[in-house]
Design an enzyme around this catalytic site. Structure first.
Site, short mmCIF file in Angstrom:
data_model
loop_
_atom_site.label_atom_id
_atom_site.label_comp_id
_atom_site.label_asym_id
_atom_site.label_seq_id
_atom_site.Cartn_x
_atom_site.Cartn_y
_atom_site.Cartn_z
N GLU A 161 -1.34 17.85 38.96
CA GLU A 161 -0.72 18.97 38.36
C GLU A 161 0.64 19.31 38.26
O GLU A 161 1.29 18.61 39.26
CB GLU A 161 -1.36 20.37 38.84
CG GLU A 161 -1.33 20.42 40.38
CD GLU A 161 -2.25 21.41 41.03
OE1 GLU A 161 -2.55 22.28 40.31
OE2 GLU A 161 -2.80 21.22 42.10
N ASP A 177 -6.09 17.30 43.53
CA ASP A 177 -5.54 18.72 43.80
C ASP A 177 -5.09 18.68 45.08
O ASP A 177 -5.75 18.56 46.16
CB ASP A 177 -6.81 19.54 43.77
CG ASP A 177 -6.34 20.94 43.60
OD1 ASP A 177 -5.61 21.48 43.02
OD2 ASP A 177 -6.97 21.46 44.57
N ASP A 217 -11.69 23.12 45.25
CA ASP A 217 -10.76 22.10 45.21
C ASP A 217 -11.27 20.90 44.37
O ASP A 217 -10.72 20.31 43.66
CB ASP A 217 -10.28 21.81 46.69
CG ASP A 217 -9.80 22.92 47.15
OD1 ASP A 217 -9.14 23.64 46.51
OD2 ASP A 217 -9.91 22.94 48.41
#
Length: 390
Positions: A281, A187, A364
């Protein structure tokens, strides 16, 4: 597995070699612009453009018309035609913008020359601190690492700071890294650069922020010297004080870029080395930069470049990068029970407790865990080459 790999070195050409580099850059730019004009004219007249083969056939006639094109390396001129054809191919596939005319005022100039023959191995092309390049012959360079594989081509680049670099593209047998059996979700953020699902945190060193005041001060000096030159009706290209200050500003930008690139390489290599499956992502960086409060910080962290490094290094070393869909709410989902907590949309909320199962989450780390789980799910129901795999 045979892969293409790049090596970048700084070179120190002599005055004569600098002149030849400038000539080659100019000829490559001229040929590119010439065929771009013809390509656009053909497309406007017939609805169809030209092709690489058609432009290549016209190149000898162009050399007869402009004799100075023969003074430089022929493969550099040929490659400018190939680059134009590739640019149009990407444009028609809607994978890039329409090719633009090259300008001699661009602060960064370059050309690419092929290394002829299959015998061009590093042992033949590199002797000590000198590198053999087409037409330039032997050039002194900073031999900082060993080149492995067969050299295919060399891109010579002159930067805004006046330095010269060469990028060698080699064909090399790259061995896969040992399997670790580990999966991880990555992330990325602004407060911390990257947070892994196992709790590892990579700090955001903010290289631009550390030199921002110095850069602003030097840019103000540059603006003053520009005004002085214009008031004296002196061309900026002939204003020595302006050009000196311009290079000083360019060196600061270069220093920031070099520090950031070094950091991205170290982090991406460490992640690929330690994990077999990496979940990331899908980010819409351009859309995110519309936020004026965060646009500078987003530009500084270079998420897109980081993801690009992860992908090609994973391809080199037999690891897998899985891109999770942009609609996947990695921060809002509870990694334990899957409950979606809408309040986590607010960036100020760094820790939260799941109202469904009561598990306490770091924002996170939880997002990293969700990316890891989603990557494993996609991988379980997919095969290499299908949507979802990078």
């Amino acid at each position: 597995m045979v892969k293409h790999k790049g090596y970048k070195f700084r070179i120190y050409p002599t005055k004569e070699q600098e002149v030849l580099i400038a000539k080659t850059i100019g000829c490559s730019r001229f040929v590119f612009n010439h065929f771009l004009s013809k390509w656009d004219a053909a497309h406007e007249a017939t609805g169809k453009g030209l092709s690489y083969d058609a432009c290549s056939k016209d190149l000898p006639m162009l050399k007869q018309e402009f004799g100075w094109l023969t003074e430089v390396d022929s493969t550099a001129v040929q490659n400018s035609v190939k680059h134009l054809a590739d640019a149009y191919k990407k444009f028609f596939k809607k994978d890039g913008s329409h090719p633009r005319f090259k300008s001699k005022r661009n602060p960064v100039q370059s050309y690419t020359a092929n290394i002829q023959g299959k015998s061009q191995l590093p042992e033949v092309s590199i002797v000590g601190n000198t590198l053999k390049l087409p037409k330039l012959k032997w050039v002194r360079f900073a031999n900082s690492r060993q080149v492995e594989g067969r050299i295919l081509n060399a891109t010579i680049r002159r930067t805004a700071s006046g330095k010269y670099f060469v990028s060698l593209l080699v064909e090399h047998e790259i061995s896969e890294m040992p399997k670790t059996g580990s999966s991880v979700g990555v992330d990325v953020g602004l407060k911390n650069f990257a947070i892994l699902s196992n709790g590892t945190v990579y700090q955001n060193d903010r290289y631009f922020h550390t030199l921002e005041k110095k850069l602003a001060r030097e840019q103000r000096k540059l603006s003053r010297r520009q005004r002085i030159a214009l008031n004296k009706k002196v061309r900026l290209s002939e204003a020595k004080n302006y050009q000196k200050q311009k290079q000083k500003v360019a060196r600061i930008h270069e220093k920031i870029a070099n520090r950031r690139t070094d950091f991205l390489h170290k982090v991406s290599t460490e992640i690929v080395k330690n994990h077999d499956v990496i979940g990331i992502e899908t980010l819409q960086v351009k859309n995110m930069q519309q936020n004026r409060k965060l646009s500078k910080s987003i530009s500084e962290v270079s998420w897109s470049e980081f993801h690009r490094m992860l992908k090609y290094k994973a391809g080199w070393y037999g690891k897998t990068v899985v891109k999770v869909g942009k609609t996947f709410a990695s921060s809002q989902l509870c990694s334990s029970c899957g409950h979606r907590h809408q309040d986590v949309k607010h960036l100020a909320l760094r820790e939260w407790t799941c109202p469904a199962c009561g598990v306490h989450h770091d924002r996170d780390v939880n997002a990293g865990l969700n990316l890891k789980q989603e990557a494993e799910r996609i991988l379980a129901f997919s095969t290499v080459g299908t949507t979802g795999l990078a």
